[in-house]
Design a protein around this motif. Structure first.
Motif, short mmCIF file in Angstrom:
data_model
loop_
_atom_site.label_atom_id
_atom_site.label_comp_id
_atom_site.label_asym_id
_atom_site.label_seq_id
_atom_site.Cartn_x
_atom_site.Cartn_y
_atom_site.Cartn_z
N TRP A 17 5.58 -3.55 11.27
CA TRP A 17 5.85 -2.63 10.35
C TRP A 17 5.70 -0.93 10.81
O TRP A 17 4.86 -0.98 12.03
CB TRP A 17 4.90 -2.73 9.10
N TRP A 52 9.77 -6.12 3.45
CA TRP A 52 8.82 -5.56 2.32
C TRP A 52 8.30 -4.17 2.47
O TRP A 52 8.49 -3.54 3.63
CB TRP A 52 7.64 -6.43 2.44
N TRP A 53 7.68 -3.72 1.49
CA TRP A 53 7.09 -2.21 1.43
C TRP A 53 5.99 -2.18 0.71
O TRP A 53 5.65 -3.22 0.11
CB TRP A 53 7.90 -1.03 0.92
N GLU A 54 4.95 -1.19 1.08
CA GLU A 54 3.52 -1.17 0.32
C GLU A 54 3.25 0.08 0.36
O GLU A 54 3.02 0.93 1.16
CB GLU A 54 2.85 -2.18 1.18
N ALA A 60 1.74 -5.74 -1.20
CA ALA A 60 3.06 -5.62 -0.73
C ALA A 60 4.04 -5.94 -1.71
O ALA A 60 4.05 -6.94 -2.56
CB ALA A 60 3.07 -6.22 0.52
#
Length: 183
Positions: A17, A52-54, A60
């Motif tokens: 990431w 994914w993003w968080e 997430a």
């Protein structure tokens, strides 16, 4: 996106990431996006890959509108739009799929500034436990790296599990580096 190596990988994961913030324990904030790979419990020898993003401390969010897989090239762009408004864009350039969202991110000082930029390969935390690293090949390549700000110092870190180095970065050069698995 690397392939997971064969063998007993139950309970393991690999995440790659890009993020802003969260470099040290005094900065509990982090805005990040990337790809995670884990063995598929329903298909022995298979693996699941997800983008994914968080925004820490929230969990997430899986990007269900995208498909990613081994061998794909994925680009992540996280940028400050203005103040505390940030944009996250994840593009699988191999499949020509893109996801974008704008989020509110205050950063460690609450004013929207980020204290660090990070390019990471890690063994994620699941349910409060850091899971083992899933071995992967080939090495994960980070390229086209850039950061805007007064401090452009770089800190490299090896991933150690049970006293053994399980992943380590290559040398930084020409705006990129690779991370190889030693599992």
């Amino acid at each position: 996106v690397p392939s997971l190596e064969s063998g007993d990988l139950s309970g393991s994961m690999t995440a790659a990431w890009v993020g802003v913030g969260g470099f040290n324990q005094s900065d509990p904030t982090l805005i990040q996006a990337g790809v995670v790979a884990q063995p598929d419990a329903s298909a022995p020898g298979g693996a699941d890959y997800q983008a994914w993003w968080e925004l820490l401390p929230d969990p997430a969010t899986t990007i269900t509108s995208m498909t990613v897989g081994p061998g794909d090239s994925v680009t992540v762009l996280i940028r400050q739009v203005s103040g505390t408004t940030w944009s996250i864009t994840v593009t699988d350039t191999t499949r020509a799929e893109t996801f974008s969202t704008q989020q509110t991110y205050g950063g460690p000082t609450g004013d929207g500034t980020g204290a660090s930029a990070e390019w990471i390969v890690e063994r994620p935390e699941v349910g409060g436990t850091i899971v083992p690293l899933a071995g992967f090949a080939p090495a994960i390549q980070f390229s086209g790296l850039a950061v805007a700000g007064p401090d452009d110092s770089v800190t490299e870190a090896e991933m150690v599990e049970n006293g053994a180095v399980v992943a380590q970065p290559g040398s930084l050069g020409a705006g990129g580096f690779s991370v190889a698995s030693n599992v």
